[in-house]
Every structure is written in structure tokens, then in C-alpha cells.
Design an enzyme around this catalytic site. Structure first.
Site, short mmCIF file in Angstrom:
data_model
loop_
_atom_site.label_atom_id
_atom_site.label_comp_id
_atom_site.label_asym_id
_atom_site.label_seq_id
_atom_site.Cartn_x
_atom_site.Cartn_y
_atom_site.Cartn_z
N GLN A 15 -37.98 -4.15 45.87
CA GLN A 15 -37.36 -4.84 47.00
C GLN A 15 -35.87 -4.59 47.14
OE1 GLN A 15 -39.55 -8.74 45.85
NE2 GLN A 15 -39.18 -8.86 48.05
N HIS A 112 -43.43 -6.05 38.64
CA HIS A 112 -43.35 -6.80 39.90
C HIS A 112 -43.92 -5.91 41.01
CE1 HIS A 112 -41.00 -10.21 42.05
NE2 HIS A 112 -41.74 -9.62 42.97
N ASN A 156 -45.09 -10.52 37.36
CA ASN A 156 -44.73 -11.42 38.44
C ASN A 156 -45.96 -11.66 39.30
OD1 ASN A 156 -42.64 -12.80 40.23
ND2 ASN A 156 -43.68 -11.48 41.69
N GLU A 157 -46.39 -12.91 39.36
CA GLU A 157 -47.38 -13.39 40.32
C GLU A 157 -48.69 -12.59 40.39
OE1 GLU A 157 -45.61 -13.88 44.16
OE2 GLU A 157 -44.35 -15.51 43.47
N ASN A 286 -42.76 -19.67 40.27
CA ASN A 286 -42.10 -19.41 41.55
C ASN A 286 -42.61 -20.46 42.51
OD1 ASN A 286 -41.07 -17.13 40.36
ND2 ASN A 286 -42.34 -15.69 41.51
N GLU A 363 -38.36 -18.51 40.80
CA GLU A 363 -38.00 -18.19 42.19
C GLU A 363 -38.10 -19.46 43.01
OE1 GLU A 363 -40.16 -15.04 44.25
OE2 GLU A 363 -40.12 -13.81 42.44
N SER A 416 -38.41 -7.59 52.19
CA SER A 416 -39.35 -8.68 51.96
C SER A 416 -40.80 -8.24 52.18
CB SER A 416 -38.98 -9.84 52.88
OG SER A 416 -39.69 -10.98 52.61
N TRP A 417 -41.21 -7.19 51.51
CA TRP A 417 -42.58 -6.68 51.59
C TRP A 417 -43.01 -6.48 53.05
CZ3 TRP A 417 -43.22 -4.85 46.96
CH2 TRP A 417 -42.72 -5.53 45.87
N LYS A 423 -36.54 -10.90 57.32
CA LYS A 423 -36.72 -12.20 56.66
C LYS A 423 -35.76 -12.22 55.47
CE LYS A 423 -40.49 -15.10 54.90
NZ LYS A 423 -41.87 -15.06 54.38
N TYR A 425 -33.44 -13.88 52.42
CA TYR A 425 -33.46 -14.93 51.40
C TYR A 425 -32.16 -15.00 50.60
CZ TYR A 425 -38.63 -15.53 51.46
OH TYR A 425 -39.94 -15.80 51.79
#
Ligand code: BG6
Length: 464
Positions: A15, A112, A156-157, A286, A363, A416-417, A423, A425
Site C-alpha cells: 500500500q 500483509h 495481517n488479517e 484491527n 489498526e 487503499s486496495w 479513500k 486514512y
């Protein structure tokens, strides 16, 4: 909050780094997928690969004492044979050295989402060999960076990239296949345990955990039907990651339910033992929003994600399990994310009761469109969002939850993908159209004051 509390911000390699084909970096599955589908990509992103020193200096100047970032697998390992790319290793050494120069504690995620395309070509996470390739990657990272890192996380996730990639189909590899979702989920949790095992076997300093996209579950009422729907939702959203990483076991009722309709012979006794014996030291959560559910009523499974930033597009219904609903009294972002700090407070308490492990909020942030050509972005909405979520954490700590850190998402604006770069942050604005100029937003200065006060300047309130 004591002085050991980690106050930081977070990013992820794909990212923010850019430099997608520089210094012998291999192609990642995201490079291939976005290029092939002609979608906005992270080829340049925030150009962190060339500007990390400036970015880390700004973290320091913003009062932060920790930086959460991820390592890019295709930058570090050149091919399926596992050969190391020395230039990739050097890059992360330089980045870690910059962290230490500015007294910023690195908090490192090994994976990630940027799987090398050479592994995607072999079936990606559906191929059990990839779990063992991750183990090799983890060992390489511990061996090379172990002396500079105290805080590691394997993944991550898992929920987010497996479900989006194999069930919903909005992330690479873009499949909608329940059997492959299950196999991918299993292989990732195995890979995580293999990473933990390698960490322990090598006696490296520090601790190792996993990061989960935590969406604590609430129900619309107290009926037994709603409670059953909540359990399905919790298994789908949270338990298969957290139970497995922290307790060493997949939720038995989830496995039993899936076994009725699918083939679970890919679960191997020897591997389940590895998961049981290699649980994490801490959990990273997150938090963006909760999941509010009602019992399933009718129709087929529907999973629609809002990547356009036009309110009202998202929908989650899992046939026979649950339906996600929107609280009419809540505020939502343009991307349909509910703003609900109480979910963080309650979720932290729930995770603490269940797992009794230290927790880092790895996050938390809000994604909005912003004009970054102004002298300073006055993001009072982000300040109020962060205030309310840090307040929620402090409430949970007052209850007794062992929270040891907070990371704003994100350190600076990044890609942001599927939402592209519109978008935003970041605590720091990045002008992607004009030389990647960095400018701290109002939230960056506010966060600095909060950190300097060790949280005392947070506007506190009970959330009932
Ligand atoms: C988390 C991820 O899911 O949420 C980040 O770890 C991601 O990589 C963040 O960017 C926000 O999601 P999104 O889709 O709005 O960028």
C-alpha cells in the site's frame, strides 16, 4: 497508560512502498491482478521505498514511539526455490535502522497480502506448500532482522484476504469457492503456527503474535434465534482466526457444521498438532466496525462490498447462517463502515475474557475523501473518531484488559486496495498528483498532544 505503551501508526508494504519492480523485486499477486484487470494499482503508491526516512522522521516529530509495517515477500524471496534477494534484505535493514535512529519501535508484520505471483501460479493459499514456503520466509526474516525487532506478527488479517480472495471474489485470486476458502483458511492458520514454531525454535528475542480484522458481533435482540445467528457470525468473522491462533483449535461447532456439506479431509492430525502447540504470545486487533446481525430469513448468500464510496452498496447475507443489518441510529462512512467506538470497548473486553493475552490495537482509522492541496487538512472528523476509539480502549483498560499499544491507520495517505488512493486514512497527507508532497494533517498534531499527555487529554466518557 504507562510509558511503555506503544503509540504508533501503521502501513503495509504493497500500500505504500511503490517501487513494484525495483531492485530485483518479484511480481506479487496484487501486481498481476491489478495490471491484468487494468485497475488502479500500487506501482508507485506513497513511494515509501524512497521516502521512508522522511516518513519515519515525521513519526518521531509527531510524538509516536512505534511504527507498524509489513515486509514484502516478493521483495525478499526471489523464487519458489527460496533464494534470497539481498537488495530486498538491505532495504528493510535501512528501514529498521531509520526506526532505531529515531527511537521508533518497529512492529513488524511478515505477511500483509502481497503473495509472490510465483506462488499464486502454483495455486496460492490453496496449495499447502505455500504454508511451508511462508515458514521459510519467516525464518529468513528472523535470521536477518531478529536483532533489530522485538515485536513480530505472522499475518495481517487472515479472514479478510482469504474471504475476499476465495469467497467473495473481490480480491485476488478473485474466486467464489467455499471449499477453496476453507482450505486457504486452514493453510494460512497452519502457516502462522509454523512461523511461531520457527520463532520459538530459533530463540529470537521479543514476542510474536497475529493481527486480526476484528468485528465483534452484536445481535438485534436477545432471542435464541438471534444468539444462534450471532454464533455463526462470530465463527465466520472472528473465531476461526482468534481461537486457532490463541487457543490452538478451530471452533469445533464450525468444523462440525462445515463437515456436513464439505470435504474437510485436508485437515491433517500432524498439522493440527502444530497449531495446538504453537499459539501466539499476543493478539493484534484491527478495529474499524462491529458486525450487527439478525437470523437468516431467505435467499441465497450475498456478499457485496462497497469499493466505490457511494453509500448503501454493501450487503452480507450467509445462507442458513446470519444476515448483517445496519443500525438506523448509527453514522456510516461513504464506504458503509459504521462508526461505533463502543464495539471496540466491548470487543476488547470479550477478547480479554476469552484469551487472556496481551492485546495491541494494531489498526484503527477512518477513510474519507479529502482535498490535500490546502495548506493543512483540518480533519476534525478523524480527531473525533480517534478520540472516541482511544476512549473506548481506556474504558476497556479500566475494566482490566491488558492493552499495550495503539496504531492509527495510517501513518500517511496510501493506496487503499480496491478503493484506490481517493479513500484517505493518513495522519499525514500525501499529494499523489504533486511530487508526493507530505503535509501533516490536524490529526497528526492532535495525536502528538495525546501521546505527550499519555492519553490524559482524551475526552473521556462511559459508553453504555
Ligand atoms: C485493513 C487492512 O483491513 O483495513 C489495511 O489491514 C486496509 O490494509 C485497512 O487498508 C482499511 O481498509 P480499506 O479497504 O478501506 O483500505
Amino acid at each position: 497508560m504507562d510509558e511503555k505503551f506503544l503509540w504508533g501508526s501503521a502501513t503495509a508494504s504493497y500500500q505504500c512502498e511503490g517501487a513494484w519492480n525495483v531492485d530485483v523485486k518479484a511480481e506479487s499477486m496484487w501486481d498481476r491482478y491489478l495490471h491484468e484487470n487494468d485497475l488502479e494499482n500500487g506501482d508507485v503508491a506513497s513511494d515509501h521505498y524512497h521516502r521512508f526516512e522522511e516518513d519515519i522522521r515525521m513519526m518521531k516529530e509527531g510524538g509516536q514511539n512505534s511504527y507498524r509495517f509489513s515486509l514484502s515477500w516478493p521483495r525478499i524471496i526471489k523464487n519458489k526455490e527460496g533464494d534470497i534477494n539481498e537488495k530486498g534484505i538491505k532495504f528493510y535493514h535501512r528501514l529498521l535502522d531509520a526506526c532505531h535512529k529515531y527511537d521508533i519501535e518497529p512492529f513488524v508484520t511478515i505477511y500483509h497480502w502481497d503473495l509472490p505471483q510465483y506462488w499464486e501460479d502454483e495455486g496460492g493459499w490453496v496449495n499447502p506448500q505455500v504454508a511451508y514456503a511462508f515458514e521459510h520466509l519467516a525464518k529468513v526474516c528472523f535470521e536477518h532482522f531478529g536483532e533489530k525487532v522485538q515485536n513480530w506478527t505472522t499475518f495481517n488479517e487472515p479472514k479478510w484476504f482469504i474471504v475476499n480472495g476465495y469467497f467473495i471474489g473481490n480480491y485476488p485470486p478473485g474466486l467464489q469457492d467455499v471449499q477453496k476458502t476453507m482450505i486457504g483458511a486452514y493453510n494460512v492458520m497452519l502457516a502462522s503456527a509454523l512461523g511461531v514454531r520457527a520463532f520459538r525454535a530459533g530463540n529470537y528475542q521479543g514476542q510474536i503474535g497475529i493481527v486480526h480484522s476484528y468485528t465483534p458481533v452484536n445481535g438485534i435482540d436477545d432471542t435464541i434465534e438471534t444468539k444462534i445467528a450471532m454464533r455463526y457470525a462470530d465463527n465466520y468473522c472472528n473465531n476461526w482466526i482468534l481461537d486457532t491462533a490463541a487457543l490452538g483449535e478451530f471452533p469445533i461447532d464450525l468444523v462440525a457444521k462445515l463437515a456436513q456439506d464439505y470435504d474437510i479431509s485436508f485437515m491433517k492430525t500432524e498439522e493440527l498438532k502444530i497449531m495446538k502447540e504453537n499459539t501466539v504470545d499476543f493478539i493484534g486487533l484491527n478495529y474499524y466496525a462491529r458486525t450487527l446481525v439478525k437470523p437468516y430469513t431467505e435467499g441465497e448468500t450475498q456478499l457485496v462490498f462497497n469499493h466505490s464510496g457511494k453509500k448503501g452498496e454493501s450487503k452480507v447475507v450467509i445462507k442458513d447462517w446470519f444476515e448483517q443489518v445496519k443500525d438506523p441510529n448509527s453514522e456510516f462512512t461513504e464506504w458503509d463502515t459504521e462508526i461505533y467506538p463502543k464495539g471496540l470497548q466491548d470487543g476488547l473486553i470479550e477478547a480479554w475474557i476469552r484469551y487472556q493475552l496481551p492485546i495491541y490495537v494494531t489498526e484503527n482509522g477512518v477513510g474519507v475523501r479529502e482535498d490535500v492541496t490546502v495548506a493543512q487538512v483540518n480533519d476534525d472528523y478523524r480527531i473525533s473518531f480517534m478520540n472516541d476509539h482511544i476512549n473506548a480502549i481506556m474504558n476497556a483498560m479500566d475494566y482490566g484488559v491488558d492493552v499495550r499499544g495503539y496504531y492509527a491507520w495510517a501513518s500517511f495517505d496510501l493506496y487503499s486496495w480496491k478503493n484506490g488512493v481517493e479513500k484517505r486514512y493518513g495522519l499525514v497527507a500525501v499529494d499523489f498528483k504533486k511530487d508526493q508532497i507530505r503535509k501533516p494533517k490536524a490529526s497528526y498534531h492532535w495525536y502528538k498532544e495525546i501521546i505527550e499527555s499519555q492519553g490524559k487529554k482524551i475526552q473521556r466518557r462511559a459508553l453504555d
